[in-house]
Design an enzyme around this catalytic site. Sequence first.
Site, mmCIF file in Angstrom:
data_model
loop_
_atom_site.group_PDB
_atom_site.id
_atom_site.type_symbol
_atom_site.label_atom_id
_atom_site.label_comp_id
_atom_site.label_asym_id
_atom_site.label_seq_id
_atom_site.Cartn_x
_atom_site.Cartn_y
_atom_site.Cartn_z
ATOM 1 N N ARG A 140 0.786 -1.069 0.147
ATOM 2 C CA ARG A 140 -0.235 0.008 0.074
ATOM 3 C C ARG A 140 1.111 1.278 0.230
ATOM 4 N NH1 ARG A 140 -3.285 -0.302 4.740
ATOM 5 N NH2 ARG A 140 -4.124 1.442 4.566
ATOM 6 N N HIS B 249 -18.228 10.643 2.755
ATOM 7 C CA HIS B 249 -18.736 9.488 3.546
ATOM 8 C C HIS B 249 -20.332 9.377 3.581
ATOM 9 C CE1 HIS B 249 -19.176 5.671 4.735
ATOM 10 N NE2 HIS B 249 -19.430 5.841 6.041
ATOM 11 N N GLN C 196 -27.575 10.611 -2.826
ATOM 12 C CA GLN C 196 -26.691 11.283 -3.671
ATOM 13 C C GLN C 196 -27.243 13.150 -4.057
ATOM 14 O OE1 GLN C 196 -25.025 9.462 -6.896
ATOM 15 N NE2 GLN C 196 -23.791 9.233 -5.375
HETATM 16 C C1 GRF Z 1 -20.868 8.471 -2.660
HETATM 17 O O1 GRF Z 1 -21.313 8.013 -2.067
HETATM 18 C C2 GRF Z 1 -19.763 8.254 -2.121
HETATM 19 O O2 GRF Z 1 -20.710 9.328 -0.780
HETATM 20 C C3 GRF Z 1 -19.206 7.529 -1.818
HETATM 21 O O3 GRF Z 1 -18.909 6.780 -2.950
HETATM 22 C C4 GRF Z 1 -20.198 6.956 -3.808
HETATM 23 C C5 GRF Z 1 -19.325 8.150 -5.098
HETATM 24 O O4 GRF Z 1 -20.091 8.237 -6.667
HETATM 25 N N1 GRF Z 1 -17.466 8.239 -1.669
HETATM 26 P P1 GRF Z 1 -20.247 8.825 -7.353
HETATM 27 O O5 GRF Z 1 -18.930 8.159 -7.869
HETATM 28 O O6 GRF Z 1 -19.851 10.106 -7.179
HETATM 29 O O7 GRF Z 1 -21.017 8.524 -8.527
#
Ligand code: GRF
Length: 226
Positions: free
Chosen positions: A73, A117, A179
Site C-alpha cells: 500500500r 461518505h 446522492q
Molecule cells: C458516493 O456515494 C460517496 O458518498 C461515496 O462513494 C460514492 C461515489 O459516487 N464515497 P459517485 O461515483 O460520485 O457517483
Amino acid sequence: MTHSLRKPLGRYAVLISGSGTNLQSLIDANERGEITGEICVVVSSRADAFGLERAKRHHIPTAVINHREYSTREEHDAALQAILETYQPDLVVLAGFMRVLTPAFTAYYGDRLFNIHPSLLPAYRGLHTHQRVLEAGERKHGCTVHFTTAELDGGPIIAQARVPVLPTDTESTLAARVQKMEHPLYTYCVHLFMAGRLRLDTKSGTVLLDNRPLIHGELDMEWPST
Ligand code: GRF
C-alpha cells in the site's frame, strides 16, 4: 486587527473509482463559475470507471492507478502522490475513491484532503451504509464531508446533509436521495476551501471558517420538506 483571509486557490485533484456523479457535479459547478479554481487531474483506481469518461469529455487530464501493480500500500500511495504532485493540487478531493489511504499519504495531504461518505458520521463508517441504515430501522440518514485522516472514514467533520428514511425505501431509492444531497454539499465545501475561506488547523484538529472555528452544523443541509 482581523486576519486577512487566505488568497483564493487555483487547482484541485479529484480521485474516483466509479461512476463519478460527484465529479460531474464539481465539473458542472466549475463551469457555472461557482467554484474558484479548476480540476487539474482526475485519478481513478479503475481503468473502467465511468468518471474517467466524464473528465475526458471536459478535457480534464486523467490517470489510472491500479493497486495490483504495487506490492505494498505504501508503494501504491507513493505512486499516487507522485502523479498528484506533477499537478501541484491545492486540494485533493476523494469522490468515491475505494482505496484506504496510508498514514504517510493522509499526513502529507492532511489539511487539504476531503472525503465524502454516505452516512451521518460517526455513524455507519465503512461500506453498504444505505442497507445497514435500512436494516437498523433508522428514520434519518445522510452524508458527511470531512477532512481525511488515516482512520477509515475518519477526520474532522466539515458539513453534513440529512435526508429522511421513508417506510417504502429500498437501498437504491435511499441511495439516490442521499446522492442528491451529496452533490450540492460537496460542491459548496470545495468552493469554500478553494475560495480560501475554509481550512483545518492541524494542531488542534479544528475546522476554521473565515478564520474562526466552524460552529457545529453551520454548513449542514436539510432535505427539502414537502
Ligand atoms: C458516493 O456515494 C460517496 O458518498 C461515496 O462513494 C460514492 C461515489 O459516487 N464515497 P459517485 O461515483 O460520485 O457517483
